[in-house]
Scaffold this motif. Sequence first.
Motif: not given
Length: 386
Positions: A63-64, A69-75, A364-371
């Motif tokens: 999972t993200s 860790q950026i994911f959790g920090e932004l949340l 970063y690519e995994t979390m933001t890339d549309g595909a």
Amino acid sequence: WSSSSSSSGEDASGSSMLRHLTSKITATGPISVAEYMREALTNPVMGYYVKKNMLGAEGDFITSPEISQIFGELLGVWVVSEWMAAGRPKQLQLVELGPGKGSLTSDILRVFAQLQPVLSSASVSLHLVEVSPVLSRLQAQNLVGTSDSVEFERENEPVYRHGRTAAGLPVSWYRRLEDVPPGFSIFLAHEFFDALPIHKFQRTKRGWREVMVDVDPDRPGRLRFVVAPSPTLASTTLVQSDESRDHVEVCAEGGVIIQQVARRVAQHGGAALIADYGHDGTKTDTFRGFKGHHLHDVLASPGCADLTADVDFGYVRRMAGTGVACLGPVAQRTFLKNMGIDVRMQVLLRNSNQSDRKQLLRSYETMTDGAKMGERFLFFGLLHPS
């Protein structure tokens, strides 16, 4: 549909779950997809979530929060800004539904620590809703260090485990959302709703019929989908009268939880953020299995693979009702960019070496890339009307 090879121990547990389901179906007739999912995932003895740790590179899905860790920090930043927007209440309960390994909460706690001067006026507490004993131990290890967490054996106690984080914040574990005490709360549900049991319905010439799971008469030891010959309680109550799709998945259990969350936000203040694979009431058949990071036949070796269905956010909005404001769903990419992921990335890239930089850019690519997850993963918010 690929299924990866598995150990003989897994085969044994898979076949015992299959035997259990087969005898159940033989005795009482076909079971709903919801009952099949409930048994396969949370049966107290053989359920997939109950007996193993399925997250991360070794498990069946990532999972993200595991990716970066950026994911959790932004949340975490989102949680604090919602608390500030609500007028900085004296109490802040962070409630996470299905917290996985505790990675997300742990990243959020780091933000809380950095923003301690801002949060100092509030009494902050963590409340984790988790049915898996295996995962609750992992969460305790990650959040409080196991030696500092006390597990209670008493079945009827609402809190079954308790501890304190390194910073001294109290953490409590519950099996059910209704056991979490009332109060101003921010609810997080990251990849929680997609694992709740769904009912499946098919439009026929004679109206809506429920899709059931039955024993396959032609292939011993195999299960198959069948369409119920007559209406079931679920098919008469869960499908909307104006439904335009020919096949619909409804997560009644998720609907009940959304209603509880919405009621709490309306009564005690707070907000909820739901992040999941989903759609806005447009998709039809999304029920699938994962094993070893590959798609897996949902009816094969029950109890040994993760089962999931995309969240219908149209249904979530309907269940939330009019007592709260609903926002979204928006794509993960949009949410993360709005929360400042690009600025945060610049800072991290500046302060990291070559190999860390590669890893950062990949995540970063995994979390933001549309595909990848950027467009397929959606965020939905419930806010107090004020």
